[in-house]
Design a protein around this motif. Structure first.
Motif, mmCIF file in Angstrom:
data_model
loop_
_atom_site.group_PDB
_atom_site.id
_atom_site.type_symbol
_atom_site.label_atom_id
_atom_site.label_comp_id
_atom_site.label_asym_id
_atom_site.label_seq_id
_atom_site.Cartn_x
_atom_site.Cartn_y
_atom_site.Cartn_z
ATOM 1 N N LYS A 3 -8.416 -36.816 9.529
ATOM 2 C CA LYS A 3 -8.155 -37.622 10.712
ATOM 3 C C LYS A 3 -8.944 -37.088 11.907
ATOM 4 O O LYS A 3 -9.527 -37.864 12.664
ATOM 5 N N SER A 4 -9.001 -35.763 12.057
ATOM 6 C CA SER A 4 -9.748 -35.198 13.191
ATOM 7 C C SER A 4 -11.250 -35.453 13.046
ATOM 8 O O SER A 4 -11.930 -35.727 14.037
ATOM 9 N N TRP A 6 -12.532 -38.059 11.567
ATOM 10 C CA TRP A 6 -12.652 -39.500 11.837
ATOM 11 C C TRP A 6 -12.652 -39.740 13.348
ATOM 12 O O TRP A 6 -13.471 -40.503 13.857
ATOM 13 N N GLN A 7 -11.763 -39.084 14.060
ATOM 14 C CA GLN A 7 -11.684 -39.243 15.516
ATOM 15 C C GLN A 7 -12.936 -38.703 16.198
ATOM 16 O O GLN A 7 -13.437 -39.315 17.147
ATOM 17 N N ALA A 10 -15.661 -41.234 15.687
ATOM 18 C CA ALA A 10 -15.440 -42.388 16.565
ATOM 19 C C ALA A 10 -15.957 -42.090 17.968
ATOM 20 O O ALA A 10 -16.616 -42.927 18.593
ATOM 21 N N LYS A 11 -15.697 -40.897 18.427
ATOM 22 C CA LYS A 11 -16.162 -40.505 19.762
ATOM 23 C C LYS A 11 -17.684 -40.407 19.786
ATOM 24 O O LYS A 11 -18.337 -40.886 20.716
ATOM 25 N N ASP A 78 -8.931 -48.055 9.111
ATOM 26 C CA ASP A 78 -9.323 -46.834 9.812
ATOM 27 C C ASP A 78 -8.654 -45.590 9.217
ATOM 28 O O ASP A 78 -8.799 -44.490 9.734
#
Length: 104
Positions: A3-4, A6-7, A10-11, A78
């Motif tokens: 998840k981190s 993926w985030q 995204a950034k 997502d």
């Protein structure tokens, strides 16, 4: 991928609250494509992975014949990173798709 991760991706790609980060195989299953989709997320029915069609739409890809790793419950696009076999490609096939691999 987590998840981190993926985030962070995204950034890095500049995706935001209205255009959600996605990373899925291209329609030829030759590579993973990172992009900001016109929706933040879509619901994916169990028994399916995703691919990016040539017209930029996310398509379902049935995975019920995978040897392992086919999602057994509905999930959001997502969150596909939780299903590594939907993101693992070899020889223009999903790595767990024995039927595709034997045809190659």
């Amino acid at each position: 991928m987590s998840k981190s991760d993926w985030q962070a991706a995204a950034k890095r790609t500049g995706c935001n609250g209205t255009r959600g980060y996605h990373c899925v195989p291209d329609k030829f299953h030759s590579s993973l494509i990172e992009f900001c989709y016109n929706k933040t997320r879509i619901l994916v029915n169990k028994g399916n992975c995703l691919e990016l069609a040539a017209n930029g739409v996310l398509n379902y890809v049935k995975c019920n014949e995978f040897t392992e790793g086919c999602p057994e419950k509905h999930y959001f696009s997502d969150e596909i990173y939780q299903y590594q076999y939907c993101l693992s490609l070899v020889f223009r096939c999903f790595a767990s798709d024995i039927k595709c691999l034997t045809q190659k």
